[in-house]
Design a protein around this motif. Structure first.
Motif, mmCIF file in Angstrom:
data_model
loop_
_atom_site.group_PDB
_atom_site.id
_atom_site.type_symbol
_atom_site.label_atom_id
_atom_site.label_comp_id
_atom_site.label_asym_id
_atom_site.label_seq_id
_atom_site.Cartn_x
_atom_site.Cartn_y
_atom_site.Cartn_z
ATOM 1 N N GLY A 110 0.812 -1.215 0.000
ATOM 2 C CA GLY A 110 0.000 0.000 0.000
ATOM 3 C C GLY A 110 0.844 1.262 0.000
ATOM 4 N N VAL A 111 1.929 1.271 0.775
ATOM 5 C CA VAL A 111 2.817 2.439 0.816
ATOM 6 C C VAL A 111 3.510 2.630 -0.531
ATOM 7 C CG1 VAL A 111 4.907 3.385 1.867
ATOM 8 C CG2 VAL A 111 3.163 2.327 3.311
ATOM 9 N N ILE A 112 3.903 1.542 -1.176
ATOM 10 C CA ILE A 112 4.575 1.653 -2.475
ATOM 11 C C ILE A 112 3.630 2.224 -3.527
ATOM 12 C CG2 ILE A 112 5.557 0.320 -4.387
ATOM 13 C CD1 ILE A 112 6.836 -1.490 -2.209
ATOM 14 N N VAL A 113 2.377 1.763 -3.570
ATOM 15 C CA VAL A 113 1.460 2.308 -4.580
ATOM 16 C C VAL A 113 1.138 3.768 -4.278
ATOM 17 C CG1 VAL A 113 0.504 0.060 -5.195
ATOM 18 C CG2 VAL A 113 -0.655 1.434 -3.476
ATOM 19 N N MET A 114 1.087 4.142 -2.994
ATOM 20 C CA MET A 114 0.935 5.560 -2.667
ATOM 21 C C MET A 114 2.134 6.359 -3.148
ATOM 22 S SD MET A 114 -0.865 6.295 1.003
ATOM 23 C CE MET A 114 0.478 5.619 1.945
ATOM 24 N N THR A 115 3.320 5.784 -3.012
ATOM 25 C CA THR A 115 4.537 6.469 -3.436
ATOM 26 C C THR A 115 4.535 6.713 -4.941
ATOM 27 O OG1 THR A 115 5.738 5.413 -1.627
ATOM 28 C CG2 THR A 115 7.053 6.401 -3.372
ATOM 29 N N VAL A 116 4.006 5.765 -5.710
ATOM 30 C CA VAL A 116 3.886 5.975 -7.153
ATOM 31 C C VAL A 116 2.996 7.182 -7.433
ATOM 32 C CG1 VAL A 116 3.036 5.000 -9.320
ATOM 33 C CG2 VAL A 116 4.271 3.542 -7.699
ATOM 34 N N LEU A 117 1.848 7.246 -6.764
ATOM 35 C CA LEU A 117 0.923 8.358 -6.975
ATOM 36 C C LEU A 117 1.552 9.686 -6.563
ATOM 37 C CD1 LEU A 117 -1.889 9.356 -7.758
ATOM 38 C CD2 LEU A 117 -2.669 8.755 -5.448
#
Length: 285
Positions: free
Chosen positions: A190-197
């Motif tokens: 979840g943190v990684i996909v937030m980081t992409v955004l």
């Protein structure tokens, strides 16, 4: 790798080591003081240390300030600012609507006070996320971009370090009976996909402020909802219905938004000259 890149990589490693250790130092301080609740001295060390390290690296260890991203750059980026402010509140409403409709979530009788609680949380969340975002998006991300790595690799690296940074105080912000063996990998995703955004919006605006406002809104709306128990997610569905980063619905919606921003930036790059931080000739597509 040239001398400048060697220095940048050295400083990134120093920053990462400080970021990954400061929370455990803070926990040790709290345990010695016998005070471990929200707002402790140890938490202050945890939140402030990455930003202080960034100031040291930029001021006295050769990194400079030109790619700091402190200018708002609102002109031409109004849509991205609006998106940053509204994405997490909108996502929260969608997830709560779906999960309550399916019987996964119970809404508290006190839910009429939710917006008031959110309003009270906005300013503390803004202050906290100025410290956090100007460390991660104001230092670590642009420095890794400057080394020439593909931006997806940078997103993943920043997400991993940012996610592990949360570990020392994770127990204060997580209300779950789930085993950490299954919880942590999903939380990290979840943190990684937030980081992409966050990272794609950073690349398009060249400003950290959209990330500050997005993070502020996310903390105020989502953390207030969960920690103040305005919604109660049934334990067997928490892995699905939590609107926080570890919830599968939240991961999917955030990943879709990040993919959309990734493709949006790629289209923009093909139409015009690459958007770059002021000190860099070109960022990877």
């Amino acid at each position: 790798m040239n001398v400048k890149n060697n220095k940048t990589l050295r400083n990134v490693i120093i920053f990462s080591l400080v970021a990954l250790s400061c929370g455990w130092i803070g926990r040790l301080v709290d345990l010695q003081a016998g005070k471990d609740e929200n707002g402790s001295l140890g938490q202050l060390i945890w939140i402030v240390s990455p930003l202080l390290m960034m100031v040291i690296l930029r001021s006295w260890m050769g990194d400079g300030w030109k790619d700091f991203g402190i200018k708002p750059r609102v002109k031409g980026n109004v849509f991205l600012y609006i998106f940053s402010l509204l994405f997490f509140p909108f996502m929260t409403m969608v997830i709560v609507g779906i999960s309550s409709g399916l019987g996964w979530t119970d809404i508290s009788p006190m839910s009429s006070h939710y917006l008031t609680a959110v309003g009270l949380a906005l300013v503390p969340s803004l202050i906290k996320n100025i410290f956090e975002e100007f460390a991660w998006r104001g230092y670590l991300a642009p420095k890794l971009y400057s080394l020439g790595y593909h931006r997806v690799i940078v997103h993943i690296a920043v997400g991993l370090i940012w996610g592990v940074w949360h570990f020392p105080y994770l127990f204060l912000f997580v209300d779950t009976t789930e085993s950490m063996i299954t919880y942590i990998p999903r939380m990290m995703l979840g943190v990684i996909v937030m980081t992409v955004l966050y990272g794609e919006i950073l690349l398009m605006t060249r400003s950290v402020w959209p990330a500050v406002f997005m993070h502020m809104a996310g903390n105020a709306f989502i953390d207030t909802l969960i920690l103040k128990k305005f919604v109660l997610v049934q334990a067997e569905f928490s892995y699905l219905a939590m609107p926080s980063p570890e919830g599968i619905l939240a991961i999917v919606l955030t990943a879709l938004a990040g993919l959309w921003m990734y493709k949006r930036r790629k289209r923009t790059t093909l139409r015009q000259n690459p958007l770059v931080f002021p000190t860099q000739p070109k960022l990877p597509v």
